[in-house]
Design an enzyme around this catalytic site. Structure first.
Site, PDB file in Angstrom:
ATOM      1  N   HIS A 173       0.843  -1.203   0.000  1.00  0.00           N
ATOM      2  CA  HIS A 173       0.000   0.000   0.000  1.00  0.00           C
ATOM      3  C   HIS A 173       0.882   1.259   0.000  1.00  0.00           C
ATOM      4  O   HIS A 173       0.647   2.200  -0.763  1.00  0.00           O
ATOM      5  CB  HIS A 173      -0.857   0.083   1.275  1.00  0.00           C
ATOM      6  CG  HIS A 173      -1.896  -0.986   1.432  1.00  0.00           C
ATOM      7  ND1 HIS A 173      -2.019  -1.741   2.579  1.00  0.00           N
ATOM      8  CD2 HIS A 173      -2.898  -1.390   0.616  1.00  0.00           C
ATOM      9  CE1 HIS A 173      -3.041  -2.569   2.463  1.00  0.00           C
ATOM     10  NE2 HIS A 173      -3.587  -2.395   1.269  1.00  0.00           N
ATOM     11  N   LYS A 198     -17.259  -6.836   7.831  1.00  0.00           N
ATOM     12  CA  LYS A 198     -15.919  -7.371   8.109  1.00  0.00           C
ATOM     13  C   LYS A 198     -15.488  -7.010   9.512  1.00  0.00           C
ATOM     14  O   LYS A 198     -15.513  -5.846   9.889  1.00  0.00           O
ATOM     15  CB  LYS A 198     -14.908  -6.732   7.139  1.00  0.00           C
ATOM     16  CG  LYS A 198     -14.478  -7.582   5.988  1.00  0.00           C
ATOM     17  CD  LYS A 198     -13.242  -6.938   5.352  1.00  0.00           C
ATOM     18  CE  LYS A 198     -12.938  -7.478   3.968  1.00  0.00           C
ATOM     19  NZ  LYS A 198     -11.852  -6.722   3.319  1.00  0.00           N
ATOM     20  N   ARG A 206      -2.213  -6.188  -8.040  1.00  0.00           N
ATOM     21  CA  ARG A 206      -1.089  -7.070  -7.729  1.00  0.00           C
ATOM     22  C   ARG A 206      -0.896  -8.131  -8.807  1.00  0.00           C
ATOM     23  O   ARG A 206       0.208  -8.499  -9.143  1.00  0.00           O
ATOM     24  CB  ARG A 206      -1.324  -7.771  -6.382  1.00  0.00           C
ATOM     25  CG  ARG A 206      -1.259  -6.830  -5.213  1.00  0.00           C
ATOM     26  CD  ARG A 206      -1.798  -7.452  -3.973  1.00  0.00           C
ATOM     27  NE  ARG A 206      -3.216  -7.704  -4.096  1.00  0.00           N
ATOM     28  CZ  ARG A 206      -4.024  -8.002  -3.094  1.00  0.00           C
ATOM     29  NH1 ARG A 206      -3.532  -8.136  -1.890  1.00  0.00           N
ATOM     30  NH2 ARG A 206      -5.311  -8.188  -3.290  1.00  0.00           N
ATOM     31  N   SER A 215      -3.101  -7.712   3.348  1.00  0.00           N
ATOM     32  CA  SER A 215      -3.201  -7.522   4.800  1.00  0.00           C
ATOM     33  C   SER A 215      -3.613  -8.831   5.470  1.00  0.00           C
ATOM     34  O   SER A 215      -3.119  -9.171   6.553  1.00  0.00           O
ATOM     35  CB  SER A 215      -4.217  -6.422   5.128  1.00  0.00           C
ATOM     36  OG  SER A 215      -3.805  -5.207   4.565  1.00  0.00           O
TER      37      SER A 215
HETATM   38  O1  PNS Z   1      -8.732  -3.014   0.804  1.00  0.00           O
HETATM   39  P1  PNS Z   1     -10.061  -3.482   0.251  1.00  0.00           P
HETATM   40  O2  PNS Z   1     -10.783  -4.349   1.270  1.00  0.00           O
HETATM   41  O3  PNS Z   1      -9.917  -4.140  -1.090  1.00  0.00           O
HETATM   42  O4  PNS Z   1     -10.937  -2.141   0.061  1.00  0.00           O
HETATM   43  C1  PNS Z   1     -12.210  -2.221  -0.506  1.00  0.00           C
HETATM   44  C2  PNS Z   1     -12.899  -0.840  -0.590  1.00  0.00           C
HETATM   45  C3  PNS Z   1     -13.051  -0.249   0.814  1.00  0.00           C
HETATM   46  C4  PNS Z   1     -12.054   0.092  -1.429  1.00  0.00           C
HETATM   47  C5  PNS Z   1     -14.257  -1.128  -1.269  1.00  0.00           C
HETATM   48  O5  PNS Z   1     -14.925  -2.133  -0.575  1.00  0.00           O
HETATM   49  C6  PNS Z   1     -15.136   0.097  -1.364  1.00  0.00           C
HETATM   50  O6  PNS Z   1     -14.957   0.918  -2.242  1.00  0.00           O
HETATM   51  N1  PNS Z   1     -16.097   0.208  -0.412  1.00  0.00           N
HETATM   52  C7  PNS Z   1     -17.004   1.327  -0.329  1.00  0.00           C
HETATM   53  C8  PNS Z   1     -18.443   0.921  -0.630  1.00  0.00           C
HETATM   54  C9  PNS Z   1     -18.766   1.098  -2.102  1.00  0.00           C
HETATM   55  O7  PNS Z   1     -18.596   2.167  -2.668  1.00  0.00           O
HETATM   56  N2  PNS Z   1     -19.217  -0.004  -2.726  1.00  0.00           N
HETATM   57  C10 PNS Z   1     -19.540  -0.040  -4.123  1.00  0.00           C
HETATM   58  C11 PNS Z   1     -18.297  -0.296  -4.962  1.00  0.00           C
HETATM   59  S1  PNS Z   1     -18.658  -0.275  -6.664  1.00  0.00           S
END
Ligand code: PNS
Length: 158
Positions: free
Chosen positions: A17, A41, A90, A127
């Site tokens: 990150h 989560k 990745r 993570s």
């Molecule tokens: O590190 P991660 O778990 O891959 O992060 C995921 C994250 C937080 C970036 C993603 O879940 C997100 O954008 N959540 C916000 C909710 C949202 O906008 N959902 C619709 C996505 S199209």
């Protein structure tokens, strides 16, 4: 001023990150690191702890801000007038879901997603894997910042 959002769960922030955040801080005027709240989560670290760690490890980057958000990522972007999200990729395994989310975010609010290839030094990192290995006694030094390593050991082994 060109600003982007680097979103994620950051539970906790890894060197993968940090590598993406640092590279983006050289390309854009401001990088907002956005810690997403995910009701489904259960995290190892609270959102406050994740933000503290992110602030500590990005303190040398003057144009990086750390915030938390709840709800849609595009709403977070629109409220701040930010037009682009940056995501690190990745491997191909990341691509399907990231593509789906980027297309949805574009459909919802015309917010663009820029994909950045992760540094190959860190392309195997997540993570979740860091937490699993550390909990089982494996050495994750060099894969997370030192300040995060200390907190991981404290939380997982004591
Ligand atoms: O590190 P991660 O778990 O891959 O992060 C995921 C994250 C937080 C970036 C993603 O879940 C997100 O954008 N959540 C916000 C909710 C949202 O906008 N959902 C619709 C996505 S199209």
């Amino acid at each position: 001023m060109c600003r982007v959002v680097c979103p994620g769960s950051f539970d906790p922030v890894t060197n993968g990150h940090l590598d993406v955040i640092g590279r983006m801080s050289q390309l854009f005027d401001e990088v907002v690191v956005a810690v997403g709240k995910n009701a489904g989560k259960n995290g190892l670290f609270s959102y406050g702890e994740r933000m503290d760690m992110l602030r500590e490890v990005t303190s040398h980057l003057s144009n990086v801000k750390v915030e938390v958000f709840d709800g849609l990522l595009v709403d977070f972007c629109l409220e701040r007038g930010i037009r682009a999200i940056v995501k690190g990729l990745r491997a191909v395994g990341d691509f399907d879901y990231e593509l789906q989310m980027s297309q949805m975010n574009h459909r919802l609010a015309d917010v663009e997603t820029l994909f950045v290839a992760t540094n190959p030094l860190y392309s195997f990192l997540s993570s979740s894997l860091i937490k699993e290995v550390c909990a089982l006694g494996g050495d994750v030094a060099g894969l997370v910042p030192d300040a995060v390593l200390e907190r991981l050991i404290e939380r997982l082994r004591k």
